[in-house]
Structures are given as C-alpha cells and as structure tokens.
Design a protein around this motif. Structure first.
Motif, short mmCIF file in Angstrom:
data_model
loop_
_atom_site.label_atom_id
_atom_site.label_comp_id
_atom_site.label_asym_id
_atom_site.label_seq_id
_atom_site.Cartn_x
_atom_site.Cartn_y
_atom_site.Cartn_z
N GLN A 1 1.05 4.59 5.87
CA GLN A 1 0.22 4.99 7.06
C GLN A 1 -1.13 5.38 6.49
O GLN A 1 -1.85 6.23 7.10
CB GLN A 1 0.89 6.22 7.60
N LEU A 2 -1.65 4.52 5.66
CA LEU A 2 -3.12 4.66 5.22
C LEU A 2 -3.67 3.41 5.95
O LEU A 2 -3.54 2.25 5.61
CB LEU A 2 -3.32 4.25 3.70
N HIS B 1 1.35 -4.43 3.03
CA HIS B 1 2.58 -4.07 3.55
C HIS B 1 2.65 -2.46 2.91
O HIS B 1 3.13 -1.73 4.00
CB HIS B 1 3.80 -4.90 3.11
N HIS B 2 2.52 -2.24 1.79
CA HIS B 2 2.72 -0.91 1.28
C HIS B 2 1.73 0.23 1.68
O HIS B 2 1.99 1.32 2.15
CB HIS B 2 2.72 -0.81 -0.38
N MET C 1 -13.38 -2.57 5.23
CA MET C 1 -13.65 -1.44 4.52
C MET C 1 -12.99 -1.45 3.05
O MET C 1 -13.48 -1.07 2.12
CB MET C 1 -13.16 -0.06 4.98
N LEU C 2 -11.53 -2.13 3.19
CA LEU C 2 -10.98 -2.49 1.62
C LEU C 2 -11.93 -3.22 0.96
O LEU C 2 -12.08 -3.05 -0.54
CB LEU C 2 -9.52 -2.70 1.94
N ALA D 1 1.48 4.36 -4.17
CA ALA D 1 2.65 4.50 -5.42
C ALA D 1 3.32 5.65 -5.01
O ALA D 1 4.77 5.80 -5.18
CB ALA D 1 2.01 4.13 -6.74
N TYR D 2 2.63 6.84 -4.86
CA TYR D 2 3.13 8.06 -4.84
C TYR D 2 3.94 8.40 -3.55
O TYR D 2 4.89 9.07 -3.08
CB TYR D 2 2.15 9.05 -4.96
N SER D 3 3.34 7.80 -2.54
CA SER D 3 4.23 7.99 -1.20
C SER D 3 5.60 7.12 -1.16
O SER D 3 6.27 7.53 -0.28
CB SER D 3 3.11 7.44 -0.06
#
Length: 78
Positions: free
Chosen positions: A47-48, A41-42, A54-55, A74-76
């Motif tokens: 928007q990544l 969700h995060h 791939m993850l 976390a920074y976003s």
C-alpha cells in the motif's frame, strides 16, 4: 487535429516507458528484487502508492530514497 491527439498519446507512452526503464535499472543496480514487475507488485501490496514518475525521479536523483522504499516493502511482507 488527429495527429496532435495521436502524438500526445505517443508522448505519454514514451514517457511511461522511460520511467519504467529508469526504475528497472535502479532496482537491478541495487539488486533488491528480480525485476520491475515484481517490485511494483510488492509496492502496491504494501500500500505504498507512489506513481511511476516520482519513482523514476527518486531512481535518478536520490537512489537511497528508492532503497528506503524497497526496505519498507521488504519489512511489510514479513
């Protein structure tokens, strides 16, 4: 013919489950977020847009890259 279609769908489902398990294991190992669903969700709210395949590859072969993605999340949110 019907069994071939059914088995292809089953194989896709199995691979998706495998990818989710690998991502969840890596996330819990790094103790970044509580669980997979919150992390995804995060990821989308930041928007990544990286697909689960791939993850899972990042989690398996390059966990530091997955850690960098998590730091970006976390920074976003700040």
């Amino acid at each position: 013919m019907v069994s071939a279609d059914r088995d292809r769908r089953k194989q896709k489902r199995n691979f998706r489950s495998l990818w989710i398990t690998r991502i969840n294991g890596a996330i819990r190992e790094m103790k970044l977020f509580f669980n997979y669903s919150k992390w995804i969700h995060h990821l989308y709210t930041a928007q990544l847009l990286i697909n689960r395949k791939m993850l899972a590859q990042m989690a398996r072969f390059n966990p530091q890259c997955l850690f960098m993605v998590s730091k970006k999340i976390a920074y976003s949110e700040l």
